[in-house]
Design a protein around this motif. Structure first.
Motif, PDB file in Angstrom:
ATOM      1  N   TYR A  24      27.861  16.166  73.074  1.00 40.17           N
ATOM      2  CA  TYR A  24      27.309  17.261  72.263  1.00 40.17           C
ATOM      3  C   TYR A  24      26.904  18.395  73.193  1.00 40.17           C
ATOM      4  O   TYR A  24      26.211  18.180  74.189  1.00 40.17           O
ATOM      5  CB  TYR A  24      26.103  16.713  71.504  1.00 40.17           C
ATOM      6  N   LEU A  25      27.356  19.608  72.874  1.00 39.63           N
ATOM      7  CA  LEU A  25      27.101  20.764  73.737  1.00 39.63           C
ATOM      8  C   LEU A  25      26.608  21.937  72.909  1.00 39.63           C
ATOM      9  O   LEU A  25      27.188  22.257  71.863  1.00 39.63           O
ATOM     10  CB  LEU A  25      28.385  21.157  74.473  1.00 39.63           C
ATOM     11  N   ALA A  26      25.512  22.579  73.346  1.00 34.75           N
ATOM     12  CA  ALA A  26      24.987  23.779  72.697  1.00 34.75           C
ATOM     13  C   ALA A  26      24.897  24.896  73.731  1.00 34.75           C
ATOM     14  O   ALA A  26      24.408  24.691  74.852  1.00 34.75           O
ATOM     15  CB  ALA A  26      23.616  23.517  72.091  1.00 34.75           C
ATOM     16  N   LEU A  27      25.383  26.089  73.365  1.00 35.13           N
ATOM     17  CA  LEU A  27      25.368  27.248  74.254  1.00 35.13           C
ATOM     18  C   LEU A  27      24.077  28.024  74.047  1.00 35.13           C
ATOM     19  O   LEU A  27      23.692  28.338  72.922  1.00 35.13           O
ATOM     20  CB  LEU A  27      26.574  28.144  73.964  1.00 35.13           C
ATOM     21  N   GLY A  28      23.406  28.318  75.173  1.00 33.64           N
ATOM     22  CA  GLY A  28      22.165  29.077  75.112  1.00 33.64           C
ATOM     23  C   GLY A  28      22.380  30.553  75.405  1.00 33.64           C
ATOM     24  O   GLY A  28      23.369  31.151  74.971  1.00 33.64           O
ATOM     25  N   GLU A  29      21.462  31.138  76.179  1.00 32.60           N
ATOM     26  CA  GLU A  29      21.493  32.571  76.460  1.00 32.60           C
ATOM     27  C   GLU A  29      22.123  32.852  77.819  1.00 32.60           C
ATOM     28  O   GLU A  29      22.162  31.998  78.705  1.00 32.60           O
ATOM     29  CB  GLU A  29      20.065  33.141  76.441  1.00 32.60           C
ATOM     30  N   GLN A  30      22.610  34.102  77.957  1.00 28.35           N
ATOM     31  CA  GLN A  30      23.122  34.532  79.253  1.00 28.35           C
ATOM     32  C   GLN A  30      21.949  34.820  80.174  1.00 28.35           C
ATOM     33  O   GLN A  30      20.949  35.413  79.777  1.00 28.35           O
ATOM     34  CB  GLN A  30      23.994  35.771  79.108  1.00 28.35           C
ATOM     35  N   LEU A  31      22.062  34.382  81.430  1.00 31.34           N
ATOM     36  CA  LEU A  31      20.994  34.530  82.401  1.00 31.34           C
ATOM     37  C   LEU A  31      21.259  35.718  83.316  1.00 31.34           C
ATOM     38  O   LEU A  31      22.368  36.258  83.368  1.00 31.34           O
ATOM     39  CB  LEU A  31      20.862  33.244  83.222  1.00 31.34           C
ATOM     40  N   ASN A  32      20.226  36.109  84.051  1.00 31.89           N
ATOM     41  CA  ASN A  32      20.337  37.293  84.906  1.00 31.89           C
ATOM     42  C   ASN A  32      21.324  37.104  86.048  1.00 31.89           C
ATOM     43  O   ASN A  32      21.867  38.077  86.573  1.00 31.89           O
ATOM     44  CB  ASN A  32      18.961  37.653  85.483  1.00 31.89           C
ATOM     45  N   ASN A  33      21.548  35.870  86.455  1.00 29.29           N
ATOM     46  CA  ASN A  33      22.431  35.614  87.601  1.00 29.29           C
ATOM     47  C   ASN A  33      23.888  35.419  87.181  1.00 29.29           C
ATOM     48  O   ASN A  33      24.661  34.765  87.885  1.00 29.29           O
ATOM     49  CB  ASN A  33      21.954  34.385  88.369  1.00 29.29           C
ATOM     50  N   SER A  34      24.238  35.972  86.011  1.00 30.25           N
ATOM     51  CA  SER A  34      25.581  35.897  85.440  1.00 30.25           C
ATOM     52  C   SER A  34      25.950  34.491  84.977  1.00 30.25           C
ATOM     53  O   SER A  34      27.085  34.238  84.593  1.00 30.25           O
ATOM     54  CB  SER A  34      26.657  36.413  86.420  1.00 30.25           C
ATOM     55  N   GLY A  35      24.993  33.583  85.017  1.00 30.87           N
ATOM     56  CA  GLY A  35      25.223  32.248  84.501  1.00 30.87           C
ATOM     57  C   GLY A  35      24.780  32.146  83.043  1.00 30.87           C
ATOM     58  O   GLY A  35      24.282  33.109  82.439  1.00 30.87           O
ATOM     59  N   TRP A  36      24.987  30.986  82.457  1.00 30.88           N
ATOM     60  CA  TRP A  36      24.603  30.728  81.074  1.00 30.88           C
ATOM     61  C   TRP A  36      23.796  29.434  81.006  1.00 30.88           C
ATOM     62  O   TRP A  36      24.018  28.506  81.779  1.00 30.88           O
ATOM     63  CB  TRP A  36      25.841  30.595  80.181  1.00 30.88           C
ATOM     64  N   SER A  37      22.859  29.416  80.082  1.00 30.30           N
ATOM     65  CA  SER A  37      22.108  28.179  79.856  1.00 30.30           C
ATOM     66  C   SER A  37      22.867  27.329  78.842  1.00 30.30           C
ATOM     67  O   SER A  37      23.384  27.829  77.844  1.00 30.30           O
ATOM     68  CB  SER A  37      20.699  28.476  79.341  1.00 30.30           C
ATOM     69  N   LEU A  38      22.939  26.046  79.117  1.00 25.67           N
ATOM     70  CA  LEU A  38      23.612  25.100  78.231  1.00 25.67           C
ATOM     71  C   LEU A  38      22.747  23.856  78.071  1.00 25.67           C
ATOM     72  O   LEU A  38      21.985  23.486  78.988  1.00 25.67           O
ATOM     73  CB  LEU A  38      24.987  24.692  78.765  1.00 25.67           C
ATOM     74  N   GLY A  82      33.099  27.492  86.744  1.00 23.17           N
ATOM     75  CA  GLY A  82      33.595  26.658  87.836  1.00 23.17           C
ATOM     76  C   GLY A  82      32.625  25.586  88.283  1.00 23.17           C
ATOM     77  O   GLY A  82      33.026  24.644  88.973  1.00 23.17           O
ATOM     78  N   GLU A  83      31.353  25.700  87.901  1.00 16.71           N
ATOM     79  CA  GLU A  83      30.367  24.708  88.318  1.00 16.71           C
ATOM     80  C   GLU A  83      30.496  23.432  87.485  1.00 16.71           C
ATOM     81  O   GLU A  83      30.925  23.457  86.328  1.00 16.71           O
ATOM     82  CB  GLU A  83      28.954  25.267  88.205  1.00 16.71           C
ATOM     83  N   ILE A  84      30.077  22.301  88.088  1.00 13.99           N
ATOM     84  CA  ILE A  84      30.187  20.991  87.457  1.00 13.99           C
ATOM     85  C   ILE A  84      28.820  20.307  87.488  1.00 13.99           C
ATOM     86  O   ILE A  84      28.106  20.357  88.501  1.00 13.99           O
ATOM     87  CB  ILE A  84      31.228  20.106  88.170  1.00 13.99           C
ATOM     88  N   VAL A  85      28.452  19.680  86.378  1.00 14.87           N
ATOM     89  CA  VAL A  85      27.248  18.849  86.333  1.00 14.87           C
ATOM     90  C   VAL A  85      27.645  17.470  85.812  1.00 14.87           C
ATOM     91  O   VAL A  85      28.634  17.314  85.098  1.00 14.87           O
ATOM     92  CB  VAL A  85      26.156  19.452  85.431  1.00 14.87           C
ATOM     93  N   GLN A  86      26.847  16.472  86.205  1.00 12.91           N
ATOM     94  CA  GLN A  86      27.114  15.092  85.824  1.00 12.91           C
ATOM     95  C   GLN A  86      26.068  14.642  84.812  1.00 12.91           C
ATOM     96  O   GLN A  86      24.873  14.902  84.962  1.00 12.91           O
ATOM     97  CB  GLN A  86      27.061  14.186  87.070  1.00 12.91           C
ATOM     98  N   LEU A  87      26.527  13.945  83.776  1.00 11.18           N
ATOM     99  CA  LEU A  87      25.612  13.323  82.820  1.00 11.18           C
ATOM    100  C   LEU A  87      26.225  11.989  82.423  1.00 11.18           C
ATOM    101  O   LEU A  87      27.311  11.943  81.830  1.00 11.18           O
ATOM    102  CB  LEU A  87      25.406  14.208  81.584  1.00 11.18           C
ATOM    103  N   ASN A  88      25.525  10.911  82.793  1.00 15.72           N
ATOM    104  CA  ASN A  88      26.073   9.564  82.658  1.00 15.72           C
ATOM    105  C   ASN A  88      27.404   9.493  83.402  1.00 15.72           C
ATOM    106  O   ASN A  88      27.516   9.963  84.519  1.00 15.72           O
ATOM    107  CB  ASN A  88      26.200   9.168  81.189  1.00 15.72           C
ATOM    108  N   GLN A  89      28.445   8.964  82.782  1.00 19.10           N
ATOM    109  CA  GLN A  89      29.709   8.818  83.503  1.00 19.10           C
ATOM    110  C   GLN A  89      30.647  10.002  83.308  1.00 19.10           C
ATOM    111  O   GLN A  89      31.810   9.945  83.715  1.00 19.10           O
ATOM    112  CB  GLN A  89      30.426   7.522  83.082  1.00 19.10           C
ATOM    113  N   TYR A  90      30.150  11.099  82.719  1.00 20.03           N
ATOM    114  CA  TYR A  90      30.989  12.258  82.413  1.00 20.03           C
ATOM    115  C   TYR A  90      30.627  13.441  83.309  1.00 20.03           C
ATOM    116  O   TYR A  90      29.449  13.647  83.637  1.00 20.03           O
ATOM    117  CB  TYR A  90      30.834  12.658  80.944  1.00 20.03           C
TER     118      TYR A  90
END
Length: 655
Positions: A595-609, A525-533
């Motif tokens: 371009y998107l790469a999936l990292g590891e699952q984090l302790n706070n139930s989030g994921w690194s991307l 549900g979280e959103i991040v901005q990178l350039n105009q996307y």
């Protein structure tokens, strides 16, 4: 039974290769036409038996025959069938067998498509190719047998193919690359045959040019797909990182590019003969050097094969014999070579010669940066690193004069040109290039670095000067539309190749200057901005493939609150090898890649991307494809499609 049959077939191919090496060369030396005429049949027979041997290895892989050591080490029963085929060149022994298929295939095609050559030259070309085949077949049978058996004890399951190689790019990248590598042996064989014959006239350059163009086209396409594979598969968004194995393919490409232009000058003007022969020797020698680098075990790379130093010593010895013998013959014959044409300082000959020099200097830079760390380490002097900053800086210096000459060269005439004829055209082209580039970049980006402006201007300069030359050539005697129809395929190949180079320069420059990346930690549900996307993380779901399991992260990409695409980046765990692999998700576009790469699952139930915005990155591969097509276009030129048999009456009297 099938593996034994494959080994036996390869042994028969070795016998035919030895005969191909001896009969035609001895026949040419003694004037025995019967021995020379045996060469085409021996070449075709050699290819048939090598192909049967390769088919046997493919069959062993497809049927999960784990009694074959190579299949047990590089395949598995759960591997999809298309990757089982890929596994036949996914390891050292199979890759060498693929090399043999290419070597024998090129030899057979030369034998079948060289009817117009005098028998003496034809026999010597095939004899040299036979000698090269003997070397690699001896290496395969003696030190890299792909049919070695594990009987009586063999595993019930294979070790699986390296996950890095389980990618569509690796299905076609090695065969194309080897087609280019091995194809340069034909240029080498023509050069050695011409030296043996003692007739280094314009004709041998005409015969050699289409073969060189074809090999160069395959090598270009192989390098292009290899770059795309690194970009899409390794998960870090890069497309070239000056790895020694990448450099091993770049060096022969640079020299082969110089060779193509030198062959053109030799064919049309009768100059640069000795230089052209030397480039032909160097191009294939660098292909063999690349084989040594990849297969000697002296480097560690995701691309490298083999760790057995004995194999490296064999290849090094073979390299010394081939290169040493060729250079010795060259030294004996070079004094007999004389240029026929004359030319002035302002001429196409000089422009092409200078560009040859820049390509050779670039090759020397790559060679130095690749071999020096290896030599330094092997001499016990410790480890040193020559990486991306060195290569980028040196190539940036060479690019400026190289690109300027690439734009000027086509506008120049053979023999001599009056500078007054060119200066107005070049001045207008330079001003147009600068104005177009400045308008483009300053309207698109807030900051434009001087080097970015310069390199992009050079790319536009190549396109504009190519267009000017096209207009001049098309309107020299008639109207534009009729003039276009009269231009030959060789000219259109030049246009396509130069435009392709411009695409590569612009793509490399802009993606290097304006790529943006961001490492983020996100919850659903979280959103991040990178350039105009905007990137909205939807969550993670489990995936299951034929031989792997894992997770896929789903990310919706929005622009101005409108959905652009949905990316699915994967994190795979391969069942047999127990290895983890990242599979990036890419939304490709003409002017940008998301371009998107999936990292590891984090302790706070989030994921690194990791998220990338890479502008114009696809232009590099578009340019590579255009350049390779230029090489293949030459094959349609009428000058190189003659199949008329030789009518040299003096040869018919030979017995």
């Amino acid at each position: 039974m099938i593996p034994e049959f494959g080994y036996f077939s390869l042994t028969l191919a070795m016998v035919l290769s030895v005969l191909l090496c001896i009969f035609p060369l001895w026949g040419a030396h003694t004037g025995n036409l019967r021995l020379m005429r045996a060469a085409p049949s021996l070449a075709v027979g050699q290819f048939v038996f090598v192909l049967v041997s390769f088919a046997a290895l493919i069959y062993a892989s497809l049927t999960d025959d784990f009694t074959v050591a190579y299949v047990a080490y590089h395949s598995s029963s759960t591997l999809p069938w298309y990757y089982k085929i890929t596994s036949t060149w996914g390891g050292h022994e199979g890759a060498i067998l693929l090399w043999l298929v290419m070597q024998a295939g090129w030899t057979a095609v030369v034998a079948l498509r060289s009817n117009s050559l005098p028998w003496i030259l034809r026999a010597r070309v095939l004899g040299v190719l036979g000698f090269l085949g003997v070397g690699f077949m001896l290496y395969t049978l003696w030190m890299s047998n792909p049919f070695e058996l594990l009987l009586p004890y063999f595993p019930v399951e294979g070790r699986d193919l390296n996950p890095l190689l389980q990618d569509p790019g690796m299905i076609i990248h090695p065969p194309l690359l080897y087609m280019g590598y091995v194809g340069l042996s034909v240029s080498f064989a023509f050069a050695i045959a011409a030296l043996l014959t003692g007739k280094l006239d314009n004709t041998w350059a005409k015969w050699s040019r289409p073969w060189t163009m074809t090999a160069w086209g395959f090598l270009t396409l192989g390098i292009t797909i290899g770059s795309w594979w690194a970009y899409s598969e390794l998960g870090w968004g890069g497309w070239w990182f000056w790895d020694p194995v990448e450099n091993a393919s770049l060096m022969p490409w640079l020299v082969a590019t110089a060779l193509l232009h030198s062959l053109s000058v030799t064919e049309k003007r009768g100059v640069f003969k000795s230089w052209t022969v030397l480039l032909a020797i160097a191009a294939f020698s660098l292909s063999l050097l690349g084989t040594f680098i990849v297969r000697s075990g002296i480097i560690v790379s995701v691309h490298a094969f083999a760790t057995d130093p004995d194999r490296g010593l064999f290849i090094l010895a073979f390299l010394a014999i081939v290169v040493g013998g060729a250079l010795t013959l060259y030294a004996f014959r070079v004094s007999q070579v004389h240029s026929e044409g004359r030319y002035k300082l302002v001429s196409r000959e000089v422009a092409l010669w200078l560009n040859n020099i820049f390509l050779v200097v670039a090759t020397f830079i790559v060679l130095l940066g690749t071999l020096l760390p290896m030599v330094h380490k092997e001499m016990g002097l410790g480890s040193i690193s020559i990486g991306e900053p060195f290569f980028n800086k040196m190539f940036a210096i060479i690019l400026v004069p190289f690109a300027i000459l690439m734009g000027i060269g086509p506008l120049l005439r053979w023999k001599q040109n009056k500078w007054s004829f060119l200066q107005n055209k070049l001045l207008i082209a330079a001003l147009m290039s600068l104005v177009i580039t400045a308008a483009w970049l300053y309207s698109s980006y807030a900051v434009v670095a001087p080097l970015t402006l310069l390199a992009t201007t050079l790319a536009i300069w190549i396109v504009i000067t190519t267009g000017v030359d096209l207009y001049v050539k098309a309107t020299v005697q008639t109207n534009f539309s009729q003039g276009l129809k009269r231009l030959g395929l060789s000219y259109w190949a030049m246009v396509l190749g130069h435009v392709g180079i411009a695409f590569v320069i612009a793509g490399v420059t802009l993606t290097s200057a304006y790529s943006v990346e961001r490492d983020v930690s996100m919850k659903p549900g979280e959103i991040v901005q990178l350039n105009q996307y905007q990137y909205r993380f939807e969550g993670v779901y489990t995936i299951r493939g034929a031989n792997y399991s894992g997770y896929a992260g789903e990310v919706s990409v929005l622009k101005n609150d409108k959905l652009v695409t949905v990316l699915h980046a994967e994190k795979r765990h391969y069942d047999i090898g127990m290895q983890f692999m990242t599979e990036a998700a890419i939304d490709a576009g003409f002017t940008r890649d998301l371009y998107l790469a999936l990292g590891e699952q984090l302790n706070n139930s989030g994921w690194s991307l990791r998220i990338y915005h890479k502008p114009f990155v696809r232009w590099m591969w578009i340019g590579g494809v255009l350049i390779s097509l230029a090489g293949f276009m030459i094959l349609g030129d009428k000058r190189y499609r003659t199949s008329k048999k030789s009518t040299d009456k003096s040869q018919e009297k030979l017995v």
